[in-house]
Design a protein around this motif. Structure first.
Motif, PDB file in Angstrom:
ATOM      1  N   GLY A   1      40.227  41.065  48.554  1.00 43.40           N
ATOM      2  CA  GLY A   1      39.794  41.220  47.169  1.00 43.40           C
ATOM      3  C   GLY A   1      40.621  42.251  46.423  1.00 43.40           C
ATOM      4  N   LEU A   2      40.951  43.343  47.148  1.00 46.74           N
ATOM      5  CA  LEU A   2      41.808  44.366  46.535  1.00 46.74           C
ATOM      6  C   LEU A   2      43.187  43.793  46.211  1.00 46.74           C
ATOM      7  CD1 LEU A   2      41.090  47.637  48.568  1.00 46.74           C
ATOM      8  CD2 LEU A   2      40.387  47.100  46.235  1.00 46.74           C
ATOM      9  N   GLN A   3      43.701  42.986  47.156  1.00 44.95           N
ATOM     10  CA  GLN A   3      45.018  42.386  46.931  1.00 44.95           C
ATOM     11  C   GLN A   3      44.995  41.426  45.754  1.00 44.95           C
ATOM     12  OE1 GLN A   3      46.532  40.323  50.349  1.00 44.95           O
ATOM     13  NE2 GLN A   3      48.477  39.779  49.363  1.00 44.95           N
ATOM     14  N   ILE A   4      43.929  40.606  45.732  1.00 42.25           N
ATOM     15  CA  ILE A   4      43.788  39.670  44.614  1.00 42.25           C
ATOM     16  C   ILE A   4      43.627  40.423  43.297  1.00 42.25           C
ATOM     17  CG2 ILE A   4      42.287  37.897  43.615  1.00 42.25           C
ATOM     18  CD1 ILE A   4      41.691  36.981  46.479  1.00 42.25           C
ATOM     19  N   GLN A   5      42.823  41.498  43.363  1.00 45.06           N
ATOM     20  CA  GLN A   5      42.605  42.294  42.158  1.00 45.06           C
ATOM     21  C   GLN A   5      43.900  42.949  41.705  1.00 45.06           C
ATOM     22  OE1 GLN A   5      39.704  42.438  40.403  1.00 45.06           O
ATOM     23  NE2 GLN A   5      40.913  43.532  38.875  1.00 45.06           N
ATOM     24  N   GLN A   6      44.708  43.397  42.703  1.00 46.84           N
ATOM     25  CA  GLN A   6      45.990  44.008  42.368  1.00 46.84           C
ATOM     26  C   GLN A   6      46.915  42.988  41.714  1.00 46.84           C
ATOM     27  OE1 GLN A   6      46.825  47.267  42.722  1.00 46.84           O
ATOM     28  NE2 GLN A   6      48.739  46.805  41.684  1.00 46.84           N
ATOM     29  N   GLU A   7      46.943  41.770  42.283  1.00 42.26           N
ATOM     30  CA  GLU A   7      47.764  40.709  41.694  1.00 42.26           C
ATOM     31  C   GLU A   7      47.273  40.367  40.297  1.00 42.26           C
ATOM     32  OE1 GLU A   7      47.550  37.527  44.451  1.00 42.26           O
ATOM     33  OE2 GLU A   7      48.869  38.478  45.936  1.00 42.26           O
ATOM     34  N   LEU A   8      45.941  40.329  40.159  1.00 41.81           N
ATOM     35  CA  LEU A   8      45.367  40.050  38.842  1.00 41.81           C
ATOM     36  C   LEU A   8      45.711  41.144  37.845  1.00 41.81           C
ATOM     37  CD1 LEU A   8      43.575  38.213  37.123  1.00 41.81           C
ATOM     38  CD2 LEU A   8      41.585  39.496  37.925  1.00 41.81           C
ATOM     39  N   ASP A   9      45.626  42.387  38.309  1.00 40.36           N
ATOM     40  CA  ASP A   9      45.969  43.519  37.434  1.00 40.36           C
ATOM     41  C   ASP A   9      47.450  43.465  37.042  1.00 40.36           C
ATOM     42  OD1 ASP A   9      43.386  44.412  37.558  1.00 40.36           O
ATOM     43  OD2 ASP A   9      43.769  45.894  39.137  1.00 40.36           O
ATOM     44  N   ASN A  10      48.307  43.109  38.021  1.00 41.41           N
ATOM     45  CA  ASN A  10      49.736  42.996  37.725  1.00 41.41           C
ATOM     46  C   ASN A  10      49.996  41.897  36.698  1.00 41.41           C
ATOM     47  OD1 ASN A  10      50.319  45.032  39.537  1.00 41.41           O
ATOM     48  ND2 ASN A  10      50.763  43.628  41.222  1.00 41.41           N
ATOM     49  N   PHE A  11      49.276  40.777  36.890  1.00 45.48           N
ATOM     50  CA  PHE A  11      49.432  39.671  35.939  1.00 45.48           C
ATOM     51  C   PHE A  11      48.967  40.082  34.549  1.00 45.48           C
ATOM     52  CE2 PHE A  11      47.459  36.047  33.754  1.00 45.48           C
ATOM     53  CZ  PHE A  11      48.548  35.210  33.651  1.00 45.48           C
ATOM     54  N   LYS A  12      47.822  40.765  34.502  1.00 41.81           N
ATOM     55  CA  LYS A  12      47.301  41.217  33.211  1.00 41.81           C
ATOM     56  C   LYS A  12      48.259  42.216  32.560  1.00 41.81           C
ATOM     57  CE  LYS A  12      42.362  40.573  34.106  1.00 41.81           C
ATOM     58  NZ  LYS A  12      41.054  41.256  34.266  1.00 41.81           N
ATOM     59  N   PHE A  13      48.818  43.106  33.407  1.00 41.42           N
ATOM     60  CA  PHE A  13      49.741  44.104  32.866  1.00 41.42           C
ATOM     61  C   PHE A  13      51.003  43.437  32.327  1.00 41.42           C
ATOM     62  CE2 PHE A  13      53.233  47.193  33.493  1.00 41.42           C
ATOM     63  CZ  PHE A  13      52.779  48.192  32.646  1.00 41.42           C
TER      64      PHE A  13
END
Length: 351
Positions: A133-145
């Protein structure tokens, strides 16, 4: 059926006591739930808390958590080292036939692929899921950024374009004085762009015409602002805009012949002029003043027709012109020559 202490059928000295309520039973089957084979190995693989007490403990947790079944089931699973499966909880809470108790949870769990697992397996899976979940969240955060950066770059580019256009439009006149002080830079650019389109397409030679085009831009701008929020006001503004177009004589149905002429090709215009305003025949003194026409008629058309033996209306003109350059026999010269020859014959005879 086995009963509590007062109704125990004693068979030898073998008794099974609940570690919670203290009740003693002469059998475990049906009264105690099966548990982790490693922890409860010496207790015939049964839990040391009777089923009744475990269910009561589960109901107590439900009350404390405001009927949060997931928290309550997970807590009891941790106490008893039982595998926690949220999917089993979903099935149990959705079922109308089974009671929502911990003993019912164990029955469903033993029918599934989780029956050999323990609470430790739940912890490991939760940890893995947590890091996933952290990895997915990190990828999601990177995408959002990244998306945010792209949008920010677009905004910056748009602002630069607006500033550039604003500065260009401001060179000729003050936009604030012309449009008023109630607009932003972006709105000044929109208004001025629309105004420039009007004056480039239509004539704007007077102050009245300039004011009409300016009003058209302002009305359309205000109409676009309320198009989604207030449809009635939008309709009123569009009607006012159309009336203003009529006043400026630029409404599409007001196009006249002169307006249409501007959009016709040169060939179409020549055909139209030939049909409606043909070029008159020139006066005699101006007809073929440089003799180009005669040159073409005689030396081109005349020669060509003579070669192919074709009759044409320029034959007479051709013959007259050719007559000027035709060499004819002189009869007097030939008569004199014949006379001289006869004299020679008389003097010398024939040879």
């Amino acid at each position: 059926m086995a009963t509590k202490k007062e109704n125990i059928k004693e068979i030898g000295n073998e008794k099974y006591k609940c570690s919670c309520c203290g009740s003693e039973y002469d059998t475990q089957k049906g009264l105690f739930l099966t548990g982790n084979p490693f922890l409860y190995k010496s207790n015939n693989k049964y839990m040391q808390i009777c089923t009744n007490c475990i269910n009561k403990y589960f109901e107590k947790l439900l009350t404390k958590t405001d009927n949060n079944y997931y928290v309550a089931f997970k807590t009891v699973c941790g106490v008893t080292d039982t595998y926690y499966a949220s999917s089993v909880v979903d099935t149990l809470t959705a079922s109308k036939k089974l009671k929502t108790t911990f003993s019912s949870y164990i029955k469903l769990l033993n029918l599934s692929q989780y029956r050999t697992k323990t609470f430790f397996d739940s912890v490991i899976e939760d940890t893995d899921n947590y890091f996933k979940g952290l990895q997915i969240q990190q990828e999601l955060d990177n995408f959002k950024f990244k998306k945010f950066q792209e949008e920010e770059n677009e905004i910056v580019a748009e602002l630069e374009t607006i500033n550039k256009l604003y500065n260009e439009f401001s060179k000729g006149r003050s936009l604030e004085l012309f449009w008023g002080l109630d607009y932003t830079k972006q709105e000044y650019v929109l208004l001025e762009s629309a105004f420039q389109e009007y004056i480039s397409e239509y004539e704007c030679n007077t102050k009245a015409e300039e004011d009409l085009f300016k009003t058209l831009c302002q009305i359309k701008f205000e109409a676009d602002k309320v198009r989604k929020s207030d449809i009635n006001k939008y309709k009123q503004l569009i009607e006012l805009w159309q009336k203003t177009m009529e006043s400026a004589n630029i409404k599409p149905n007001q196009k006249n012949a002169n307006d249409l002429t501007d959009k016709q090709t040169l060939g179409t215009l020549i055909k139209q002029w030939e049909d409606t305003r043909p070029v008159p025949a020139p006066q005699k003194r101006w007809a073929d003043i440089d003799k180009i026409g005669k040159l073409v008629r005689v030396w081109f058309l005349g020669n060509l027709c003579k070669m192919v033996g074709a009759d044409n209306k320029y034959s007479q003109e051709y013959d007259e012109e050719m007559e000027k350059y035709t060499v004819k026999e002189n009869s007097d010269v030939f008569a004199e020559d014949e006379k001289n020859i006869s004299n020679l014959d008389e003097m010398f005879g024939e040879f």
